[in-house]
Design a protein around this motif. Structure first.
Motif, PDB file in Angstrom:
ATOM      1  N   PRO A  50      -5.349 -14.745 -32.698  1.00  0.00           N
ATOM      2  CA  PRO A  50      -6.470 -15.665 -32.934  1.00  0.00           C
ATOM      3  C   PRO A  50      -7.407 -15.198 -34.056  1.00  0.00           C
ATOM      4  CG  PRO A  50      -6.691 -14.599 -30.786  1.00  0.00           C
ATOM      5  CD  PRO A  50      -5.354 -14.205 -31.330  1.00  0.00           C
ATOM      6  N   PHE A  51      -7.484 -13.904 -34.317  1.00  0.00           N
ATOM      7  CA  PHE A  51      -8.304 -13.404 -35.423  1.00  0.00           C
ATOM      8  C   PHE A  51      -7.682 -13.811 -36.761  1.00  0.00           C
ATOM      9  CE2 PHE A  51      -9.489 -10.684 -31.913  1.00  0.00           C
ATOM     10  CZ  PHE A  51     -10.852 -10.539 -32.060  1.00  0.00           C
ATOM     11  N   VAL A  52      -6.364 -13.768 -36.838  1.00  0.00           N
ATOM     12  CA  VAL A  52      -5.663 -14.209 -38.047  1.00  0.00           C
ATOM     13  C   VAL A  52      -5.847 -15.712 -38.225  1.00  0.00           C
ATOM     14  CG1 VAL A  52      -3.398 -14.491 -39.136  1.00  0.00           C
ATOM     15  CG2 VAL A  52      -3.977 -12.324 -38.009  1.00  0.00           C
ATOM     16  N   HIS A  53      -5.635 -16.464 -37.149  1.00  0.00           N
ATOM     17  CA  HIS A  53      -5.801 -17.929 -37.230  1.00  0.00           C
ATOM     18  C   HIS A  53      -7.211 -18.284 -37.703  1.00  0.00           C
ATOM     19  CE1 HIS A  53      -2.049 -19.543 -35.455  1.00  0.00           C
ATOM     20  NE2 HIS A  53      -1.961 -18.300 -35.017  1.00  0.00           N
ATOM     21  N   HIS A  54      -8.196 -17.553 -37.208  1.00  0.00           N
ATOM     22  CA  HIS A  54      -9.592 -17.789 -37.582  1.00  0.00           C
ATOM     23  C   HIS A  54      -9.795 -17.588 -39.087  1.00  0.00           C
ATOM     24  CE1 HIS A  54     -13.963 -17.782 -37.199  1.00  0.00           C
ATOM     25  NE2 HIS A  54     -13.988 -16.647 -37.872  1.00  0.00           N
ATOM     26  N   LYS A 133      -4.234   2.998 -56.098  1.00  0.00           N
ATOM     27  CA  LYS A 133      -5.122   3.811 -55.265  1.00  0.00           C
ATOM     28  C   LYS A 133      -5.965   2.889 -54.396  1.00  0.00           C
ATOM     29  CE  LYS A 133      -3.868   7.704 -57.086  1.00  0.00           C
ATOM     30  NZ  LYS A 133      -2.978   8.575 -56.331  1.00  0.00           N
ATOM     31  N   LEU A 134      -6.135   3.267 -53.135  1.00  0.00           N
ATOM     32  CA  LEU A 134      -6.902   2.474 -52.178  1.00  0.00           C
ATOM     33  C   LEU A 134      -8.375   2.476 -52.549  1.00  0.00           C
ATOM     34  CD1 LEU A 134      -6.675   0.898 -49.448  1.00  0.00           C
ATOM     35  CD2 LEU A 134      -7.278   3.055 -48.326  1.00  0.00           C
ATOM     36  N   VAL A 135      -8.926   1.279 -52.729  1.00  0.00           N
ATOM     37  CA  VAL A 135     -10.349   1.157 -53.064  1.00  0.00           C
ATOM     38  C   VAL A 135     -11.120   0.402 -51.989  1.00  0.00           C
ATOM     39  CG1 VAL A 135     -10.000   1.358 -55.561  1.00  0.00           C
ATOM     40  CG2 VAL A 135      -9.946  -0.907 -54.481  1.00  0.00           C
ATOM     41  N   TYR A 136     -10.402  -0.273 -51.113  1.00  0.00           N
ATOM     42  CA  TYR A 136     -11.070  -1.001 -50.026  1.00  0.00           C
ATOM     43  C   TYR A 136     -10.115  -1.097 -48.849  1.00  0.00           C
ATOM     44  CZ  TYR A 136     -13.583  -4.508 -47.357  1.00  0.00           C
ATOM     45  OH  TYR A 136     -14.241  -5.155 -46.357  1.00  0.00           O
ATOM     46  N   ARG A 137     -10.652  -0.847 -47.675  1.00  0.00           N
ATOM     47  CA  ARG A 137      -9.960  -1.093 -46.408  1.00  0.00           C
ATOM     48  C   ARG A 137     -11.049  -1.500 -45.440  1.00  0.00           C
ATOM     49  NH1 ARG A 137     -13.447   2.574 -46.317  1.00  0.00           N
ATOM     50  NH2 ARG A 137     -13.012   4.671 -45.625  1.00  0.00           N
ATOM     51  N   GLY A 138     -10.898  -2.680 -44.912  1.00  0.00           N
ATOM     52  CA  GLY A 138     -11.957  -3.141 -44.024  1.00  0.00           C
ATOM     53  C   GLY A 138     -11.864  -4.611 -43.741  1.00  0.00           C
ATOM     54  N   GLN A 139     -13.003  -5.173 -43.419  1.00  0.00           N
ATOM     55  CA  GLN A 139     -13.053  -6.549 -42.932  1.00  0.00           C
ATOM     56  C   GLN A 139     -13.081  -7.578 -44.046  1.00  0.00           C
ATOM     57  OE1 GLN A 139     -16.611  -7.036 -40.609  1.00  0.00           O
ATOM     58  NE2 GLN A 139     -17.952  -7.071 -42.387  1.00  0.00           N
ATOM     59  N   LEU A 140     -12.706  -8.782 -43.669  1.00  0.00           N
ATOM     60  CA  LEU A 140     -12.819  -9.941 -44.544  1.00  0.00           C
ATOM     61  C   LEU A 140     -14.300 -10.264 -44.740  1.00  0.00           C
ATOM     62  CD1 LEU A 140     -11.290 -12.360 -45.914  1.00  0.00           C
ATOM     63  CD2 LEU A 140     -11.508 -13.536 -43.729  1.00  0.00           C
ATOM     64  N   ASP A 141     -15.006 -10.384 -43.609  1.00  0.00           N
ATOM     65  CA  ASP A 141     -16.445 -10.639 -43.561  1.00  0.00           C
ATOM     66  C   ASP A 141     -16.897 -10.438 -42.117  1.00  0.00           C
ATOM     67  OD1 ASP A 141     -15.801 -13.038 -42.125  1.00  0.00           O
ATOM     68  OD2 ASP A 141     -15.770 -14.197 -43.979  1.00  0.00           O
ATOM     69  N   ASP A 142     -18.115 -10.831 -41.799  1.00  0.00           N
ATOM     70  CA  ASP A 142     -18.650 -10.630 -40.445  1.00  0.00           C
ATOM     71  C   ASP A 142     -18.218 -11.713 -39.452  1.00  0.00           C
ATOM     72  OD1 ASP A 142     -20.061  -8.238 -40.949  1.00  0.00           O
ATOM     73  OD2 ASP A 142     -21.752  -9.351 -41.783  1.00  0.00           O
ATOM     74  N   SER A 143     -17.521 -12.732 -39.886  1.00  0.00           N
ATOM     75  CA  SER A 143     -17.112 -13.820 -39.005  1.00  0.00           C
ATOM     76  C   SER A 143     -15.977 -13.373 -38.082  1.00  0.00           C
ATOM     77  CB  SER A 143     -16.656 -15.027 -39.836  1.00  0.00           C
ATOM     78  OG  SER A 143     -16.300 -16.089 -38.999  1.00  0.00           O
ATOM     79  N   ARG A 144     -16.081 -13.772 -36.822  1.00  0.00           N
ATOM     80  CA  ARG A 144     -15.044 -13.517 -35.823  1.00  0.00           C
ATOM     81  C   ARG A 144     -14.902 -14.787 -34.987  1.00  0.00           C
ATOM     82  NH1 ARG A 144     -15.267  -9.732 -38.785  1.00  0.00           N
ATOM     83  NH2 ARG A 144     -15.511  -7.546 -38.289  1.00  0.00           N
ATOM     84  N   PRO A 145     -13.771 -14.972 -34.337  1.00  0.00           N
ATOM     85  CA  PRO A 145     -13.633 -16.156 -33.476  1.00  0.00           C
ATOM     86  C   PRO A 145     -14.774 -16.224 -32.454  1.00  0.00           C
ATOM     87  CG  PRO A 145     -11.529 -15.023 -33.670  1.00  0.00           C
ATOM     88  CD  PRO A 145     -12.570 -14.138 -34.313  1.00  0.00           C
ATOM     89  N   GLY A 146     -15.479 -17.324 -32.459  1.00  0.00           N
ATOM     90  CA  GLY A 146     -16.515 -17.559 -31.459  1.00  0.00           C
ATOM     91  C   GLY A 146     -17.873 -16.945 -31.742  1.00  0.00           C
ATOM     92  N   ASN A 147     -18.055 -16.205 -32.860  1.00  0.00           N
ATOM     93  CA  ASN A 147     -19.383 -15.600 -33.051  1.00  0.00           C
ATOM     94  C   ASN A 147     -20.336 -16.490 -33.850  1.00  0.00           C
ATOM     95  OD1 ASN A 147     -18.737 -15.177 -35.797  1.00  0.00           O
ATOM     96  ND2 ASN A 147     -18.941 -12.941 -35.700  1.00  0.00           N
ATOM     97  N   GLY A 148     -19.868 -17.649 -34.306  1.00  0.00           N
ATOM     98  CA  GLY A 148     -20.741 -18.606 -34.977  1.00  0.00           C
ATOM     99  C   GLY A 148     -21.060 -18.290 -36.427  1.00  0.00           C
TER     100      GLY A 148
END
Length: 184
Positions: A50-54, A133-148
């Motif tokens: 569901p995180f991918v679908h989101h 070389k790895l320059v970023y590993r992390g989130q897309l943004d602060d949005s998650r399923p159901g957090n608005g």
């Protein structure tokens, strides 16, 4: 829906090489085959999370926005398909078609590639510069399923802009949150 955070692999890590089958074309590709002129985004996703679908709509927009700017986009699914048959390669093909993927969707049957990258969740994002070389590993943004919080892709877009326009990328990065990779 269990939440797993991405492992914060050390920045500067060299992109691990791989040779995986693309479920869209049935061709085999290496990292070197698919990397972009300016950089490469490797994302670990799967069909059922569901995180991918989101995040799918924003992931597709990012791919479309940055492919033309020299960023290679590579999606990989590493889930155990025995216990999670909805992530089987033939269903990956359908998933990619239904979601208009304009990038390879590779199947990591042995899970060796996910382990080499330090991937732990879906989605998990790894951005490499033109020297791999790895320059970023992390989130897309602060949005998650159901957090608005609406999807924006701000964190990942900011890092990709840094690669494309040769800007400093903030080393203080937030881990992605998603479903755990389903290990064998």
């Amino acid at each position: 829906m269990s939440k797993t955070a991405s492992k914060m692999v050390p920045l500067g890590t060299t992109a691990p090489e791989f040779y995986l089958k693309d479920t869209n074309s049935s061709e085999w590709f290496s990292f070197a085959d698919l990397k972009g002129e300016k950089g490469t985004l490797v994302l670990f996703i799967c069909n059922h999370c569901p995180f991918v679908h989101h995040a799918l709509e924003e992931i597709s927009m990012i791919a479309n926005d940055y492919r033309v700017q020299g960023i290679g986009i590579i999606a990989i699914s590493s889930n155990d398909v025995v216990n999670y048959p909805q992530d089987a390669p033939e269903l990956m093909t359908e998933f990619a078609f239904e979601n208009n993927f304009e990038f390879p969707y590779l199947y990591d049957e042995t899970q060796d590639v996910a382990k080499a990258y330090g991937a732990t969740c879906t989605p998990d994002f790894f951005l490499f510069d033109n020297l791999d070389k790895l320059v970023y590993r992390g989130q897309l943004d602060d949005s998650r399923p159901g957090n608005g919080i609406p999807l924006s892709g701000n964190d990942l877009r900011g890092a990709i802009d840094g690669v494309v326009y040769n800007r400093i990328i903030n080393p203080n990065q937030k881990p992605s949150i998603g479903c755990s990779i389903k290990w064998k």
